[in-house]
Design an enzyme around this catalytic site. Sequence first.
Site, mmCIF file in Angstrom:
data_model
loop_
_atom_site.group_PDB
_atom_site.id
_atom_site.type_symbol
_atom_site.label_atom_id
_atom_site.label_comp_id
_atom_site.label_asym_id
_atom_site.label_seq_id
_atom_site.Cartn_x
_atom_site.Cartn_y
_atom_site.Cartn_z
ATOM 1 N N TRP A 91 0.490 2.531 -2.914
ATOM 2 C CA TRP A 91 0.712 2.423 -4.359
ATOM 3 C C TRP A 91 -0.262 1.468 -5.011
ATOM 4 O O TRP A 91 -0.764 1.729 -6.106
ATOM 5 C CB TRP A 91 2.180 2.107 -4.664
ATOM 6 C CG TRP A 91 3.009 3.291 -4.283
ATOM 7 C CD1 TRP A 91 3.875 3.391 -3.239
ATOM 8 C CD2 TRP A 91 2.958 4.606 -4.889
ATOM 9 N NE1 TRP A 91 4.378 4.669 -3.161
ATOM 10 C CE2 TRP A 91 3.840 5.424 -4.154
ATOM 11 C CE3 TRP A 91 2.265 5.158 -5.969
ATOM 12 C CZ2 TRP A 91 4.041 6.780 -4.471
ATOM 13 C CZ3 TRP A 91 2.462 6.491 -6.277
ATOM 14 C CH2 TRP A 91 3.329 7.277 -5.544
ATOM 15 N N ASP A 95 3.973 -4.035 -10.339
ATOM 16 C CA ASP A 95 4.610 -2.727 -10.161
ATOM 17 C C ASP A 95 5.887 -2.993 -9.362
ATOM 18 O O ASP A 95 5.834 -3.245 -8.160
ATOM 19 C CB ASP A 95 3.665 -1.790 -9.396
ATOM 20 C CG ASP A 95 4.321 -0.444 -9.086
ATOM 21 O OD1 ASP A 95 5.513 -0.261 -9.395
ATOM 22 O OD2 ASP A 95 3.614 0.427 -8.532
ATOM 23 N N LYS A 117 14.329 5.189 -8.654
ATOM 24 C CA LYS A 117 14.730 4.601 -7.377
ATOM 25 C C LYS A 117 15.957 3.713 -7.569
ATOM 26 O O LYS A 117 17.027 4.019 -7.066
ATOM 27 C CB LYS A 117 13.572 3.817 -6.781
ATOM 28 C CG LYS A 117 12.359 4.718 -6.558
ATOM 29 C CD LYS A 117 11.086 3.954 -6.423
ATOM 30 C CE LYS A 117 9.883 4.843 -6.569
ATOM 31 N NZ LYS A 117 9.869 5.980 -5.639
HETATM 32 N N1 PMP Z 1 4.598 2.666 -7.624
HETATM 33 C C1 PMP Z 1 5.477 2.666 -6.608
HETATM 34 C C2 PMP Z 1 5.713 1.395 -5.858
HETATM 35 C C3 PMP Z 1 6.161 3.843 -6.290
HETATM 36 O O1 PMP Z 1 7.033 3.861 -5.288
HETATM 37 C C4 PMP Z 1 5.920 5.019 -7.043
HETATM 38 C C5 PMP Z 1 6.657 6.317 -6.796
HETATM 39 N N2 PMP Z 1 7.072 6.585 -5.551
HETATM 40 C C6 PMP Z 1 4.970 4.976 -8.065
HETATM 41 C C7 PMP Z 1 4.353 3.782 -8.335
HETATM 42 C C8 PMP Z 1 4.655 6.184 -8.875
HETATM 43 O O2 PMP Z 1 5.703 6.414 -9.702
HETATM 44 P P1 PMP Z 1 5.833 7.710 -10.623
HETATM 45 O O3 PMP Z 1 6.033 8.865 -9.715
HETATM 46 O O4 PMP Z 1 7.036 7.350 -11.425
HETATM 47 O O5 PMP Z 1 4.605 7.808 -11.427
#
Ligand code: PMP
Length: 360
Positions: A102, A172, A196
């Site tokens: 991420w 994030d 989540k």
């Molecule tokens: N950052 C993290 C830590 C994530 O776990 C995720 C999604 N699994 C995202 C960003 C991306 O999120 P989204 O699918 O809501 O764009």
Amino acid sequence: MARVFNFSAGPAALPEEVLQQAAAEMLDWHGAGMSVMEMSHRGKEFMSIAAQAEADLRELLAIPANYKVLFLQGGASLQFEMVPMNLLAGRSVADYVHTGEWAKKAIKAARNFCTVNVVASSEDEGFTYAPAQADWKLSRDAAYVHYTANETIGGVEFHWTPDTGDVPLVCDMSSNILSRPIDVSKYGLIYAGAQKNIGPAGLTIVIVREDLVGKAQPAPSAMLDYKTHVDAESMYNTPPTYAIYIAGLVFQWLKKNGGVAAMEQKNIEKAKLLYDYLDSTEFYRNPVRRQDRSRMNIPFTLRDAALDDEFLKGAKARGLVQLKGHRSVGGMRASIYNAMPKAGVEALVEYMREFEKNHG
Ligand code: PMP
């Protein structure tokens, strides 16, 4: 009705009470004669739902008055772009900590807007730890410092808050927000996709210190400018109304259950159950450095990967689902957010023990 224990990383399990309340209110919300889904976002009823959700989130995280709370769309992925668009404020460098999948995506997005200085990386050990602050090589002129509080795929969590002095700290927090108390005043901006620990997909929460808003140079187009959403109190365009409503019910559930401090204790207990078992056997393995192990996402491998399919099949037969690891790492992953009851983790450990006995 047979509800399973859902270990999905997101969209993830929601508290059963919340789903029951939403079901009870589906056709007629509080005498309005309609579902929340059918309400005008500018009507009195929905405005009260959104205001209550914001007030409850502020209370849960003790968000100081000089921070704005935004209910946006586009996921955390859009924040990968909005953060540099808005916070560079005329500067050309931003600092990023690289801790896995991420962080990598956030870095890639930021590179479209500025020079990214990777101030620390755990790539040398396969992204299995959180780099200590003493090893971060911060730039002198960074507009902000970005890190990923919990790597959902790698299962690495920061159990401490970095200190970046006067340089705004951006986080994030998609996969561990509301799982523990945080000191919001240490951050310039926090963002999190809802799917989540907050509610349904489609809602993204941004908590931003107000002096950081409206400084973009040049100003991004309206939808991409935090200022637009701050000025319009997240109602510039139609917000994800139903997702905000469910998030609000989750916030009330959290408050009823002792808030984030009580959640943290439960999360510590749940994670310990699983990690203690993983550490007691050679049959399963978690690769993450002990002190950086995530309480939310626990990846593990079987000693013999040829048994993976059988493991998953047996788990499913017991109502333990979504345990397959992310395609980039393989193996298994148990995501145990706030809504996963301790009984779910106990059932998983019991199954793992039995599987080991039969195959070890
Ligand atoms: N950052 C993290 C830590 C994530 O776990 C995720 C999604 N699994 C995202 C960003 C991306 O999120 P989204 O699918 O809501 O764009």
